[in-house]
Motif scaffolding. Structure first.
Motif, short mmCIF file in Angstrom:
data_model
loop_
_atom_site.label_atom_id
_atom_site.label_comp_id
_atom_site.label_asym_id
_atom_site.label_seq_id
_atom_site.Cartn_x
_atom_site.Cartn_y
_atom_site.Cartn_z
N MET A 31 -39.78 -7.07 50.20
CA MET A 31 -40.28 -8.43 50.05
C MET A 31 -40.51 -9.04 51.43
SD MET A 31 -40.34 -8.38 46.86
CE MET A 31 -39.69 -7.19 45.69
N LEU A 32 -41.78 -9.23 51.78
CA LEU A 32 -42.15 -9.71 53.10
C LEU A 32 -42.16 -11.23 53.15
CD1 LEU A 32 -45.14 -7.29 53.80
CD2 LEU A 32 -42.69 -6.92 54.21
N ASP A 33 -41.84 -11.77 54.29
CA ASP A 33 -41.85 -13.22 54.49
C ASP A 33 -42.46 -13.51 55.86
OD1 ASP A 33 -41.45 -15.90 54.79
OD2 ASP A 33 -39.37 -15.88 54.09
N PRO A 34 -43.68 -14.05 55.88
CA PRO A 34 -44.35 -14.33 57.17
C PRO A 34 -43.55 -15.26 58.06
CG PRO A 34 -45.87 -14.56 55.33
CD PRO A 34 -44.51 -14.43 54.73
N SER A 37 -41.64 -13.43 60.76
CA SER A 37 -42.33 -12.46 61.59
C SER A 37 -42.58 -12.99 62.99
CB SER A 37 -43.67 -12.09 60.93
OG SER A 37 -43.46 -11.57 59.64
N GLN A 48 -44.36 -7.72 60.40
CA GLN A 48 -44.15 -8.09 59.01
C GLN A 48 -42.64 -8.03 58.74
OE1 GLN A 48 -46.77 -5.34 56.83
NE2 GLN A 48 -48.18 -7.03 56.53
N ARG A 51 -37.70 -9.85 54.11
CA ARG A 51 -36.59 -10.75 53.77
C ARG A 51 -35.57 -10.04 52.88
NH1 ARG A 51 -35.02 -15.90 53.70
NH2 ARG A 51 -36.89 -16.61 54.80
N ARG A 119 -44.83 -3.18 48.77
CA ARG A 119 -44.69 -4.39 49.59
C ARG A 119 -45.22 -5.60 48.82
NH1 ARG A 119 -48.12 -3.72 54.52
NH2 ARG A 119 -49.56 -2.86 52.97
N TYR A 120 -44.45 -6.67 48.87
CA TYR A 120 -44.85 -7.92 48.20
C TYR A 120 -44.80 -9.07 49.20
CZ TYR A 120 -44.44 -5.59 43.68
OH TYR A 120 -44.61 -4.74 42.62
N GLN A 121 -45.81 -9.90 49.15
CA GLN A 121 -45.82 -11.10 49.97
C GLN A 121 -46.33 -12.25 49.12
OE1 GLN A 121 -46.95 -10.83 54.15
NE2 GLN A 121 -48.31 -12.59 53.87
N GLU A 122 -45.51 -13.30 49.00
CA GLU A 122 -45.84 -14.46 48.18
C GLU A 122 -46.20 -14.03 46.76
OE1 GLU A 122 -48.88 -16.50 50.33
OE2 GLU A 122 -47.48 -17.32 51.81
#
Length: 636
Positions: A31-34, A37, A48, A51, A119-122
């Motif tokens: 789970m990515l969180d900008p 970064s 990237q 979180r 990968r997931y973002q938002e």
């Protein structure tokens, strides 16, 4: 299949030893969180930041997880992983499930554990990162795997061969040598589920989907082809004839076909009034089939059991879920089957009574066996059209509730996503109590998570909002009726009231059962002038689902009058009453009427009602004599 039989099978499963050979994979979720970064000082590229990350069993590993949920006596895995962090995590999770990994090989050269990096973002999934797609399994590894498979054939009650990853069996000789070993153990249960090499295996039971079954029969089927059930039955018979082993063809929502020496048995799909997620249902199915067969359960029963198990996992959203014994029992206790989907979705297959629009959806011998003495009628859409258009009232109430303060500002994509979800639910839930529909609304509001938790109303709050809007429409119509601007025939399905009188003349006891509040049903039936035909037998919602449902009405009628289903007919335009009638061996008559015109066919209703189990379909009651002749073949 009765609940008691499911319990017996579950007990038998606990005594079997099983093994799984396959492509053991891991699903990695990042789970990515900008916000976390930074730009790399060395490269100048934007990083990237992750979180949260977690890992779940995938591929054949998920088959193992499903087996573990069914609690057999032992599970052993046969396969190969890489000498890497993902392989070690996979083994750790296997050990948590109590799985024997002594035959799980580690190839430390030219082999990575197959891992799908998601990968997931938002909340949006980004392109996947895959590991292990350049693996080169060595011949030495193949030889050791064949030795372990030989030992499994000697010791296990059942084995699953599960192949999902392209190129995962690089050497043709591997399958040839495995076939030789299978031939030496003809009595061992071996169930194959292979995406890419199915035609090369011999002497195995098979679990395939419809497209794979067609290709195994040398038909050039495409992934979006719809293959008729009659054709699939031929494919199942041909595959059984090839190996003389049971064959199972999964058909998604349409259920499973099971073929053995006794022929092909069709297991209908199971219907739900909620959002579903089919990911992982195939793994659940193959695991349930294997443990059943290993426990000595016949193929048709094994398919029914697997159908229940898959029905559990499709209800688990955003995960490759498993099915436990209590969950399977809960589904088996009260399943809603999908009947005759091909007929329901293709009106060209309709068979009508000669010179009428009455459609026969069952064998005529079933109708000849009836002795109708009690008839239950739904109200709205079956007799009365006072509430015609309730869907158009409920839909905006639900949409506003889900979107909350974003109702006016939501972009077109979000609005239509919510609208489609609401419309799908309304179509499926026709005929159930309003309070149950509002329970589903509460779930949808939580699912979309657009409304703060403290602002979400309970089912009674949402019902009040909907009922106020609906009754404004109904009261306007009743006022027109009272002052003579419109009459009875403007607010009832064509011929409905006359048909009620004809049934009374035949000595049939009539019941009115609605999902609408009882006081409203009673008032509307009195105003329209036919309440007396039902006497004290008018039922409606009382605000407590534990005290009233159409299911409870039917049970009360049968028990109080000591009846079998042969004496009961149910008339309705909603799937609920049709399904409950079908379960009790009553005669289910679907009313697929156009409520705006009050006569003629509504194709969408026809589809829903046939899937719910209607034996007979009518557009309205404008053909009473042939309908009565059908219902009362002896004239009484």
């Amino acid at each position: 299949m009765q609940e008691q039989r499911v319990r017996e099978i579950l007990e038998k499963i606990q005594r079997v030893q099983v093994a799984v050979y396959g492509d053991f994979c891991l699903d990695a979720y990042w789970m990515l969180d900008p916000a976390g970064s930074e730009v790399s000082v060395e490269t100048g590229l934007q990083g990237q930041a992750v979180r949260r990350h977690y890992y779940t069993l995938g591929g054949a590993s998920n088959v193992v997880a499903n087996l573990a949920a069914l609690r057999p006596a032992g599970i052993r895995v046969i396969g190969v992983i890489g000498d890497d962090i993902f392989g070690r995590e996979l083994v750790r999770q296997f050990h948590e499930l109590g799985v024997d990994t002594r035959w799980l090989l580690v190839q430390d050269q030219q082999f990575d554990t197959v891992t799908f990096g998601k990968r997931y973002q938002e909340n949006q999934e980004l392109p996947r990162i895959d590991f292990g797609f350049f693996n080169a399994r060595s011949e030495t590894t193949d030889d050791r795997l064949l030795d372990y498979l030989e030992k499994a054939l000697e010791t296990a009650d059942g084995i699953i061969l599960n192949q999902q990853v392209p190129g995962s069996i690089p050497h043709p000789a591997f399958i040839e040598q495995l076939n030789e070993r299978l031939a030496r153990h003809p009595d061992r249960i071996v169930l194959l589920d292979s995406r890419h090499y199915g035609e090369r295996f011999r002497g195995v039971c098979r679990k395939t989907n419809a497209i794979e079954a067609a290709r195994l029969n040398r038909r050039d089927a495409q992934s979006d082809d719809v293959i008729a059930v009659a054709e699939l039955k031929q494919y199942a018979e041909a595959l059984y004839a090839r190996d003389q082993r049971p064959v199972f063809i999964t058909r998604g929502a349409r259920g499973i076909l099971a073929a053995d020496a006794g022929g092909v048995k069709e297991i209908p799909g199971i219907q739900f009034h909620k959002k579903l997620d089919p990911v992982g249902a195939g793994d659940t199915t193959v695991s349930a089939l294997l443990v059943c067969l290993a426990a000595g359960v016949k193929p048709a029963e094994a398919a029914e059991f697997a159908n229940f198990a898959a029905a559990v996992t499709v209800q688990k959203l955003y995960q490759t879920g498993t099915a436990t014994a209590p969950e399977i029992l809960a589904v088996a206790r009260d399943s809603h089957y999908i009947y005759q989907p091909e007929l329901a979705e293709d009106i060209r297959q309709a068979r009508t009574l000669e010179a009428t629009e009455i459609e026969i959806c069952c064998d005529r011998s079933f109708l000849a066996d009836r002795r109708i003495r009690h008839a239950v009628f739904d109200h709205d859409g079956t007799i009365s059209t006072l509430r015609q258009g309730w869907e158009a009232v409920m839909a905006p109430v639900m949409i506003r509730a889900i979107l909350g303060d974003r109702y006016d500002s939501a972009d077109e994509t979000l609005y239509h996503k919510v609208r489609s979800r609401v419309q799908e639910y309304i179509d499926q839930s026709t005929g159930i109590q309003t309070i149950v529909q509002m329970e589903a609304l509460v779930e949808m509001v939580r699912e979309f998570a657009l409304v703060p938790a403290e602002q979400i109303q309970d089912r009674f709050g949402y019902k009040q909002i909907y009922n106020d809007a609906l009754m404004r429409m109904v009261n306007r119509r009743l006022e027109k009726f009272r002052r003579g601007a419109l009459d009875l025939y403007d607010y009832t399905i064509k011929g409905a009231v006359r048909f009620l009188h004809r049934l009374r003349e035949k000595g049939v006891t009539l019941y009115l059962a609605s999902g609408t509040d009882r006081e409203d049903v009673l008032n509307e039936a009195r105003v329209l002038g036919y309440a007396d035909l039902f006497g004290d037998n008018i039922y409606g919602a009382v605000g407590d689902v534990s005290r009233y449902s159409k299911k409870m009405v039917l049970e009360t009628i049968l028990q109080a009058n000591r009846l079998t289903g042969r004496a009961l007919a149910v008339f309705g335009d909603g799937p609920v009453e049709i399904r409950e009638c079908r379960k009790r061996d009553g005669l289910a008559v679907g009313i697929a009427s156009d409520e705006i015109r009050r006569h003629g066919l509504c194709p969408e209703k026809r589809t829903r009602l046939i899937k719910a189990g209607a034996h007979v379909m009518i557009c309205d009651f404008s053909e009473p004599e042939p309908l009565l002749a059908l219902l009362f073949p002896t004239g009484s």
